[in-house]
Structures are given as C-alpha cells and as structure tokens.
Scaffold this active site. Sequence first.
Site, PDB file in Angstrom:
ATOM      1  CD  GLU A 113      34.713  21.220  42.604  1.00  9.32           C
ATOM      2  OE1 GLU A 113      34.917  22.454  42.711  1.00  9.32           O
ATOM      3  OE2 GLU A 113      33.767  20.747  41.952  1.00  9.32           O
ATOM      4  NE  ARG A 118      42.922  31.643  45.111  1.00 15.90           N
ATOM      5  CZ  ARG A 118      43.368  30.644  45.870  1.00 15.90           C
ATOM      6  NH1 ARG A 118      42.976  30.549  47.131  1.00 15.90           N
ATOM      7  NH2 ARG A 118      44.217  29.762  45.383  1.00 15.90           N
ATOM      8  CG  ASP A 157      28.406  23.529  39.923  1.00 16.71           C
ATOM      9  OD1 ASP A 157      29.365  23.984  40.582  1.00 16.71           O
ATOM     10  OD2 ASP A 157      28.506  22.489  39.230  1.00 16.71           O
ATOM     11  CG  HIS A 166      45.777  38.318  41.288  1.00 15.46           C
ATOM     12  ND1 HIS A 166      46.642  37.516  40.571  1.00 15.46           N
ATOM     13  CD2 HIS A 166      44.804  37.486  41.746  1.00 15.46           C
ATOM     14  CE1 HIS A 166      46.214  36.270  40.594  1.00 15.46           C
ATOM     15  NE2 HIS A 166      45.093  36.230  41.294  1.00 15.46           N
ATOM     16  CB  THR A 167      43.896  45.183  42.806  1.00 18.90           C
ATOM     17  OG1 THR A 167      44.271  46.410  43.405  1.00 18.90           O
ATOM     18  CG2 THR A 167      42.412  44.978  43.032  1.00 18.90           C
ATOM     19  CG  ASN A 214      40.390  24.519  45.176  1.00 16.93           C
ATOM     20  OD1 ASN A 214      40.686  25.596  44.668  1.00 16.93           O
ATOM     21  ND2 ASN A 214      39.506  23.699  44.643  1.00 16.93           N
ATOM     22  CG  ASP A 233      48.401  46.481  44.776  1.00 19.98           C
ATOM     23  OD1 ASP A 233      49.544  46.991  44.786  1.00 19.98           O
ATOM     24  OD2 ASP A 233      47.363  47.140  44.562  1.00 19.98           O
ATOM     25  CG  HIS A 291      39.508  28.633  42.922  1.00 19.71           C
ATOM     26  ND1 HIS A 291      40.547  27.830  43.343  1.00 19.71           N
ATOM     27  CD2 HIS A 291      40.084  29.783  42.480  1.00 19.71           C
ATOM     28  CE1 HIS A 291      41.701  28.470  43.162  1.00 19.71           C
ATOM     29  NE2 HIS A 291      41.435  29.661  42.654  1.00 19.71           N
ATOM     30  CB  SER A 349      30.801  21.738  42.420  1.00 19.91           C
ATOM     31  OG  SER A 349      31.738  22.544  41.716  1.00 19.91           O
ATOM     32  N   PRO A 407      43.470  27.854  36.724  1.00 17.93           N
ATOM     33  CG  PRO A 407      43.152  29.805  35.497  1.00 17.93           C
ATOM     34  CD  PRO A 407      42.443  28.869  36.418  1.00 17.93           C
ATOM     35  CB  VAL A 457      35.475  23.154  38.845  1.00 23.75           C
ATOM     36  CG1 VAL A 457      35.364  21.627  38.879  1.00 23.75           C
ATOM     37  CG2 VAL A 457      36.924  23.580  39.039  1.00 23.75           C
TER      38      VAL A 457
END
Length: 337
Positions: A92, A66, A78, A197-198, A98, A253, A70, A80, A167, A74
Amino acid sequence: MMEQKGRIFLILVAMVFHGAESFSDDDGPLVLDYYKEKCPLLEEIVRHNVEVAVFKDPRMAASLLRLHFHDCFVMGCDASVLLDSFGGITSEKQAGPNLNSLRGFEVIDQIKYLLEEACPRTVSCADILAVAARDSVASRGGPSWDVWLGRRDSLQASFSGANQFIPTPNSSLQTLISNFKQQGLDIGDLVALSGSHTIGKARCLNFRQRVYDVNFRGQYEIYDKYRRYTSFRRILQSICPKSGRNKDLAPLDFMTPARFDNHYYVNLLQGKGLLVSDNVLVTQDHEGEILKQVWAYATDEKLFFAAFANSMVNMGNINPITGNQGEIRKNCRFVNN
C-alpha cells in the site's frame, strides 16, 4: 478501581449483546488493558519511543497519526499499510495517497523490535499503530484517550484499496462524507478527525489547486475587505509556484504548526485551511450543520479535544482482525514465514 472495572465489564457486555461493530467482529471484542498481563511494558515502550522521535522531528507526530488513519481506511485497522512488497503482496506504500508521502515506518520498526525483545510474538503491529497515534497527539499537547486493544495483523495488503478509499487533498465535501460513511464513520467524525490537520505539513503538490483554482479563490476574495485571504494566498504562492517544487512543504496550520490545538477550525473560518479538502467543510456545507461544529470547536478547545478522542476510538475500531484470524507479525514489514 472495582467500580471502574465494573463499568468496563458492563460496556463490553453491552457491546457483545448489541453487536457493536465499532468494537468487535465475530471473533470477539477489543478490550482495555489487553496487554496488562501479557506485555506490561507496552505503553511505556511506545510512549518513550514516540516522544524521542517527536523530539527529534516534531513533524513525526503528524506522520504517526496519519499512518494509523491510512491503515484503518483500507481493510480496517490491521497494519496492512506497514507491509512491504514481497511475494504476492503489492505494498500500500506504493499507492497514490501514500507514495513519497507516508513517514514514520522506522519509528514503528524500532518500537516493534523492542516489544519483541520484551514480549515476543505478543503485541500486534496494528495495536502499535493505534497506541502510537494516541501518544503522538498527546506529545504535541493534544488529548489522550483509552485505546481498545487486541487487534491482529493482516496477512495481505490492498494496493487498490489504498487508491480507492483514502480521501484525497482535493476531495469535495460529498466525497469526504462518502469516504467516511464507507468506514462506518459519520459527519461528526469527519469534522472532528479533520482537526488532526492542526499539526503536520503538506506538499506543494497537494495544495496547489487550492492556491490557483480561480473558482476556489472567488469564494473568499469577493468578501475579502481587509485582504487577509489574499495575503495568505500570496504566502502560499511563494512556497508553491504553478509548476515545479512539488515536494516543498507548508504547515497545515500556520498559526501553531507544532501544537495540537483548535486553531485548525479558526483557520477554516478565515479561509486559511491549507487543503481544498479542509476548506470544503465550510464552503460546501449548504445545510450549515458542519459550520456549527466548526464554530463550536473554534471557540471551545476542550469540546474539540473530547470529540477528537471519541472519533479516534471510533476510527481505531474499524473492522479489526481478532481472535484466531490474521497473525502477530514478528516484523511489521512482512508476514511471518
């Protein structure tokens, strides 16, 4: 070996001449084996530390995956997302998607420390994130893939970008498609990458709407002859009440929560995706094209693995900083002095 190198060279030539934005910018393309001479221990150091971290905390595999996601959504891949607030930088990490949610920073810190010992100022934090994401998936039984390398690290973060482009758990299908399109990713990438998302868990705060929204429930319960969905919703209600316990966790899951497999798609077909943004792949797909993909992945794990690996490469090559832009951070949390 020579034949393989020849294929790699032809791919790179094709990307340069056809302007493949997924793999390059004006300062040159990402390449395979970028650190083969510069830092030959890179792969071993990352893999070992990821495996140790995941052994101690199986959820860490999803957390490291993740982090890469993420980061890339953005300003591109890189690193960031790793920057702390300092000087003129607002991290961030403090953005809505986050805050109190992203994990795994200490694992990246440890990997970076060891790489600085082995090959100082050589391996970027952005590349560490990309390799760690791949090894996290593999550590839970998922596919592996070749990671294109040569990214450099951003000199800034984007707090506003993190709030705008990542999202949300309650996104509509159209919003998800738009989010991915902004990053140069298509619907195929959206469906394949949703399969991440498993593994992992989500906070009650992020799936409460999916449990208590009357309109959402009605889409399934009208056809719930055997009350399978109703029973599942009651399990979620026991974990996540209408108010309070926002930080309580549920697996994304329920079938195989610690294993990277294709059961996520089986869950979707049964109305058992945990997040609203999971279930909309089926409930809001009026054309039926996404549903075909969901069925295909639910019935063929190898097909899902191949698609996921391909889409991870696509995502990992969103707007990389290369060449003389950016820098190689010594500490992933701060720009160099």
